[in-house]
Design a protein around this motif. Structure first.
Motif, PDB file in Angstrom:
ATOM      1  N   LEU A   1      35.504  42.283 -22.669  1.00 56.04           N
ATOM      2  CA  LEU A   1      34.493  43.230 -22.199  1.00 56.04           C
ATOM      3  C   LEU A   1      35.155  44.489 -21.661  1.00 56.04           C
ATOM      4  O   LEU A   1      36.154  44.425 -20.959  1.00 56.04           O
ATOM      5  CB  LEU A   1      33.676  42.613 -21.060  1.00 56.04           C
ATOM      6  CG  LEU A   1      32.627  41.573 -21.408  1.00 56.04           C
ATOM      7  CD1 LEU A   1      32.101  40.957 -20.133  1.00 56.04           C
ATOM      8  CD2 LEU A   1      31.513  42.208 -22.195  1.00 56.04           C
ATOM      9  N   ALA A   2      34.555  45.611 -21.956  1.00 59.91           N
ATOM     10  CA  ALA A   2      34.943  46.865 -21.320  1.00 59.91           C
ATOM     11  C   ALA A   2      33.713  47.426 -20.631  1.00 59.91           C
ATOM     12  O   ALA A   2      32.621  47.398 -21.186  1.00 59.91           O
ATOM     13  CB  ALA A   2      35.469  47.855 -22.356  1.00 59.91           C
ATOM     14  N   ARG A   3      33.870  47.924 -19.416  1.00 58.92           N
ATOM     15  CA  ARG A   3      32.732  48.497 -18.708  1.00 58.92           C
ATOM     16  C   ARG A   3      32.457  49.898 -19.241  1.00 58.92           C
ATOM     17  O   ARG A   3      33.349  50.718 -19.335  1.00 58.92           O
ATOM     18  CB  ARG A   3      32.976  48.541 -17.208  1.00 58.92           C
ATOM     19  CG  ARG A   3      31.814  49.177 -16.449  1.00 58.92           C
ATOM     20  CD  ARG A   3      31.947  49.034 -14.964  1.00 58.92           C
ATOM     21  NE  ARG A   3      31.853  47.634 -14.559  1.00 58.92           N
ATOM     22  CZ  ARG A   3      31.810  47.246 -13.282  1.00 58.92           C
ATOM     23  NH1 ARG A   3      31.886  48.135 -12.324  1.00 58.92           N
ATOM     24  NH2 ARG A   3      31.720  45.969 -12.988  1.00 58.92           N
ATOM     25  N   SER A   4      31.212  50.154 -19.564  1.00 58.69           N
ATOM     26  CA  SER A   4      30.828  51.450 -20.103  1.00 58.69           C
ATOM     27  C   SER A   4      30.805  52.512 -19.012  1.00 58.69           C
ATOM     28  O   SER A   4      30.394  52.241 -17.879  1.00 58.69           O
ATOM     29  CB  SER A   4      29.442  51.351 -20.741  1.00 58.69           C
ATOM     30  OG  SER A   4      28.936  52.621 -21.054  1.00 58.69           O
ATOM     31  N   PRO A   5      31.210  53.739 -19.327  1.00 60.31           N
ATOM     32  CA  PRO A   5      31.069  54.831 -18.357  1.00 60.31           C
ATOM     33  C   PRO A   5      29.614  55.178 -18.071  1.00 60.31           C
ATOM     34  O   PRO A   5      29.328  55.914 -17.126  1.00 60.31           O
ATOM     35  CB  PRO A   5      31.795  55.995 -19.038  1.00 60.31           C
ATOM     36  CG  PRO A   5      31.784  55.666 -20.483  1.00 60.31           C
ATOM     37  CD  PRO A   5      31.877  54.176 -20.569  1.00 60.31           C
ATOM     38  N   LEU A   6      28.688  54.626 -18.845  1.00 59.79           N
ATOM     39  CA  LEU A   6      27.263  54.847 -18.604  1.00 59.79           C
ATOM     40  C   LEU A   6      26.727  53.945 -17.487  1.00 59.79           C
ATOM     41  O   LEU A   6      25.574  54.067 -17.097  1.00 59.79           O
ATOM     42  CB  LEU A   6      26.471  54.586 -19.889  1.00 59.79           C
ATOM     43  CG  LEU A   6      26.783  55.509 -21.069  1.00 59.79           C
ATOM     44  CD1 LEU A   6      26.097  55.024 -22.341  1.00 59.79           C
ATOM     45  CD2 LEU A   6      26.359  56.936 -20.762  1.00 59.79           C
ATOM     46  N   SER A   7      27.570  53.051 -16.972  1.00 59.07           N
ATOM     47  CA  SER A   7      27.131  52.116 -15.939  1.00 59.07           C
ATOM     48  C   SER A   7      26.885  52.806 -14.605  1.00 59.07           C
ATOM     49  O   SER A   7      27.563  53.778 -14.258  1.00 59.07           O
ATOM     50  CB  SER A   7      28.190  51.019 -15.737  1.00 59.07           C
ATOM     51  OG  SER A   7      28.307  50.213 -16.885  1.00 59.07           O
TER      52      SER A   7
ATOM     53  N   GLU B   1      30.300  45.694 -24.904  1.00 60.84           N
ATOM     54  CA  GLU B   1      30.698  46.293 -23.633  1.00 60.84           C
ATOM     55  C   GLU B   1      29.703  45.904 -22.559  1.00 60.84           C
ATOM     56  O   GLU B   1      28.571  45.505 -22.843  1.00 60.84           O
ATOM     57  CB  GLU B   1      30.763  47.818 -23.755  1.00 60.84           C
ATOM     58  CG  GLU B   1      29.448  48.471 -24.167  1.00 60.84           C
ATOM     59  CD  GLU B   1      29.595  49.965 -24.396  1.00 60.84           C
ATOM     60  OE1 GLU B   1      28.891  50.720 -23.697  1.00 60.84           O
ATOM     61  OE2 GLU B   1      30.384  50.365 -25.267  1.00 60.84           O
ATOM     62  N   GLU B   2      30.145  45.996 -21.331  1.00 58.42           N
ATOM     63  CA  GLU B   2      29.282  45.714 -20.195  1.00 58.42           C
ATOM     64  C   GLU B   2      28.693  47.025 -19.688  1.00 58.42           C
ATOM     65  O   GLU B   2      29.421  47.984 -19.449  1.00 58.42           O
ATOM     66  CB  GLU B   2      30.065  45.039 -19.077  1.00 58.42           C
ATOM     67  CG  GLU B   2      29.197  44.663 -17.882  1.00 58.42           C
ATOM     68  CD  GLU B   2      30.029  44.057 -16.762  1.00 58.42           C
ATOM     69  OE1 GLU B   2      29.785  42.888 -16.424  1.00 58.42           O
ATOM     70  OE2 GLU B   2      30.898  44.758 -16.213  1.00 58.42           O
ATOM     71  N   ARG B   3      27.384  47.038 -19.546  1.00 53.85           N
ATOM     72  CA  ARG B   3      26.700  48.210 -19.006  1.00 53.85           C
ATOM     73  C   ARG B   3      25.831  47.781 -17.833  1.00 53.85           C
ATOM     74  O   ARG B   3      24.959  46.918 -17.985  1.00 53.85           O
ATOM     75  CB  ARG B   3      25.823  48.888 -20.058  1.00 53.85           C
ATOM     76  CG  ARG B   3      26.618  49.490 -21.210  1.00 53.85           C
ATOM     77  CD  ARG B   3      25.714  50.335 -22.058  1.00 53.85           C
ATOM     78  NE  ARG B   3      26.425  50.943 -23.181  1.00 53.85           N
ATOM     79  CZ  ARG B   3      25.872  51.800 -24.018  1.00 53.85           C
ATOM     80  NH1 ARG B   3      24.605  52.146 -23.862  1.00 53.85           N
ATOM     81  NH2 ARG B   3      26.570  52.307 -25.017  1.00 53.85           N
ATOM     82  N   ILE B   4      26.092  48.351 -16.687  1.00 54.55           N
ATOM     83  CA  ILE B   4      25.308  48.025 -15.500  1.00 54.55           C
ATOM     84  C   ILE B   4      24.158  49.023 -15.426  1.00 54.55           C
ATOM     85  O   ILE B   4      24.348  50.189 -15.105  1.00 54.55           O
ATOM     86  CB  ILE B   4      26.181  48.069 -14.238  1.00 54.55           C
ATOM     87  CG1 ILE B   4      27.379  47.131 -14.402  1.00 54.55           C
ATOM     88  CG2 ILE B   4      25.366  47.662 -13.006  1.00 54.55           C
ATOM     89  CD1 ILE B   4      28.395  47.242 -13.293  1.00 54.55           C
TER      90      ILE B   4
ATOM     91  N   GLU C   1      14.890  58.078 -29.780  1.00 50.68           N
ATOM     92  CA  GLU C   1      15.078  57.234 -28.596  1.00 50.68           C
ATOM     93  C   GLU C   1      15.917  56.006 -28.938  1.00 50.68           C
ATOM     94  O   GLU C   1      16.812  55.613 -28.186  1.00 50.68           O
ATOM     95  CB  GLU C   1      13.722  56.780 -28.057  1.00 50.68           C
ATOM     96  CG  GLU C   1      12.838  57.891 -27.534  1.00 50.68           C
ATOM     97  CD  GLU C   1      11.469  57.392 -27.111  1.00 50.68           C
ATOM     98  OE1 GLU C   1      10.975  57.824 -26.066  1.00 50.68           O
ATOM     99  OE2 GLU C   1      10.878  56.555 -27.837  1.00 50.68           O
ATOM    100  N   ALA C   2      15.609  55.403 -30.090  1.00 51.82           N
ATOM    101  CA  ALA C   2      16.344  54.213 -30.510  1.00 51.82           C
ATOM    102  C   ALA C   2      17.814  54.517 -30.782  1.00 51.82           C
ATOM    103  O   ALA C   2      18.682  53.670 -30.553  1.00 51.82           O
ATOM    104  CB  ALA C   2      15.697  53.615 -31.759  1.00 51.82           C
ATOM    105  N   MET C   3      18.094  55.728 -31.260  1.00 49.92           N
ATOM    106  CA  MET C   3      19.464  56.116 -31.584  1.00 49.92           C
ATOM    107  C   MET C   3      20.227  56.653 -30.381  1.00 49.92           C
ATOM    108  O   MET C   3      21.427  56.911 -30.475  1.00 49.92           O
ATOM    109  CB  MET C   3      19.451  57.175 -32.690  1.00 49.92           C
ATOM    110  CG  MET C   3      18.873  56.695 -34.013  1.00 49.92           C
ATOM    111  SD  MET C   3      19.891  55.440 -34.828  1.00 49.92           S
ATOM    112  CE  MET C   3      21.262  56.441 -35.406  1.00 49.92           C
ATOM    113  N   HIS C   4      19.550  56.816 -29.247  1.00 48.35           N
ATOM    114  CA  HIS C   4      20.213  57.376 -28.068  1.00 48.35           C
ATOM    115  C   HIS C   4      21.296  56.426 -27.569  1.00 48.35           C
ATOM    116  O   HIS C   4      21.122  55.194 -27.580  1.00 48.35           O
ATOM    117  CB  HIS C   4      19.189  57.624 -26.960  1.00 48.35           C
ATOM    118  CG  HIS C   4      19.724  58.472 -25.854  1.00 48.35           C
ATOM    119  ND1 HIS C   4      20.508  57.960 -24.843  1.00 48.35           N
ATOM    120  CD2 HIS C   4      19.611  59.794 -25.615  1.00 48.35           C
ATOM    121  CE1 HIS C   4      20.844  58.932 -24.022  1.00 48.35           C
ATOM    122  NE2 HIS C   4      20.317  60.062 -24.457  1.00 48.35           N
ATOM    123  N   PRO C   5      22.429  56.950 -27.111  1.00 48.27           N
ATOM    124  CA  PRO C   5      23.527  56.085 -26.666  1.00 48.27           C
ATOM    125  C   PRO C   5      23.169  55.109 -25.553  1.00 48.27           C
ATOM    126  O   PRO C   5      23.819  54.061 -25.418  1.00 48.27           O
ATOM    127  CB  PRO C   5      24.588  57.091 -26.186  1.00 48.27           C
ATOM    128  CG  PRO C   5      24.285  58.349 -26.924  1.00 48.27           C
ATOM    129  CD  PRO C   5      22.802  58.380 -27.103  1.00 48.27           C
TER     130      PRO C   5
END
Length: 313
Positions: A57-63, A128-131, A196-200
């Motif tokens: 797992l890598a933590r996403s910067p979007l978390s 990836e992990e996203r919080i 919306e579906a394609m948004h990161p």
């Protein structure tokens, strides 16, 4: 009515955060073997499931850096109406759901329609992990570490046609084990605009807290759209369809004056029966102001530029 979780849970029943972190680091070092069979999850680690290696797992910067909701609350306080309309019902009843074998059809206005086995999805893109925050329309919220990959990675595999404007999600429905009363028009359906579906931020989700999804949280695969109310995040998906026109959705069909197609978290647009201006984080007693787009305005506000968000709620 806002239903708060029970306060009877002893602190000893919740896994200490440092113990959880140590366990997760061990799993990562070992290649992160995660469970993925059909045993029920009723608030415990699904160790009886068949092992599937999902990679580190890598933590996403979007978390978000906000405090996470306790693991036990995330898995025992759920909306999954196919297994009951009370918050505790899914954890009690969803163990009947068999999550292997499982396939997801991707069809409609695509150049390469395809059926993905759940193992195909696991291997499709780096996990990836996203919080993310999850905000529900009943004015409660959670912060959950989800495990998955951007939905766009799946959609690119099937090559959307130029006429495709929307994406529809169809959830599994089995009347032998699920609610037969017509609370909603089964099977459950949801939808997004294609952009919306394609948004990161839009995540095809296979797990949470370092484990495969518990049944009551939408096993074995669901979508998470963190700037929208939780019911937009379809659970136990069996089909994804790309279509030209706005698809019908379960809650919009049931109560169109209460649940719009977009269902963006918006503190300025109240539900007809309660205010959306504040929310209560599960595990807390104080209320907090509800942020626009659930706190993701910087990333997604441009999707709705020029739209009247009171009318297009």
């Amino acid at each position: 009515m806002l239903i708060l979780p029970s306060n009877d849970t002893a602190p000893s029943e919740i896994t200490p955060r440092d113990l959880f972190d140590n366990r997760r680091r061990f799993l990562q070092a070992a290649g992160l073997t995660l469970a993925a069979g059909a045993a029920a999850w009723i608030g415990a680690v699904p160790s009886a499931r068949a092992a599937t290696k999902l990679g580190p797992l890598a933590r996403s910067p979007l978390s978000t850096d906000e405090a996470q909701t306790p693991f036990k609350s995330v898995t025992t306080y759920n909306n999954y109406y196919e297994f009951g309309t009370e918050k505790e019902d899914p954890a009690e009843n969803a163990g009947k759901l068999q999550v292997r074998p499982w396939t997801v059809r991707v069809e409609g206005l695509v150049g390469k329609p395809r059926t993905f086995d759940i193992d195909d999805l696991i291997k499709l893109a780096p996990l990836e992990e996203r919080i993310y925050r999850l905000r529900c329309v009943e004015a409660w919220s959670m912060v959950i570490p989800w495990l998955g990959f951007p939905l766009s990675a799946l959609l690119k595999q099937v090559e959307p046609q130029g006429s495709a404007k929307y994406v529809q999600f169809v959830s599994h429905y089995d009347p032998k084990i699920m609610l037969r009363r017509p609370v909603l028009d089964w099977p459950y359906t949801e939808g997004l605009r294609l952009d919306e579906a394609m948004h990161p931020l839009t995540l095809l989700t296979l797990g949470l807290y370092g484990e495969v999804l518990p049944n009551q949280n939408g096993a074995p695969v669901r979508v998470i759209v963190p700037w929208k109310y939780g019911f937009k995040s379809a659970k136990s998906i069996v089909a994804i369809r790309l279509v030209e026109k706005e698809p019908p959705t379960a809650w919009n069909k049931a109560a169109p004056s209460e649940y719009g197609f977009y269902s963006n978290v918006n503190p300025q647009v109240d539900h007809p029966r309660w205010s959306q201006a504040s929310e209560r984080r599960i595990g807390e007693f104080r209320k907090r102001p509800t942020p626009m787009f659930n706190g993701y305005a910087e990333q997604v506000a441009s999707l709705y530029q020029g739209m009247d968000l009171r009318r297009n709620f």
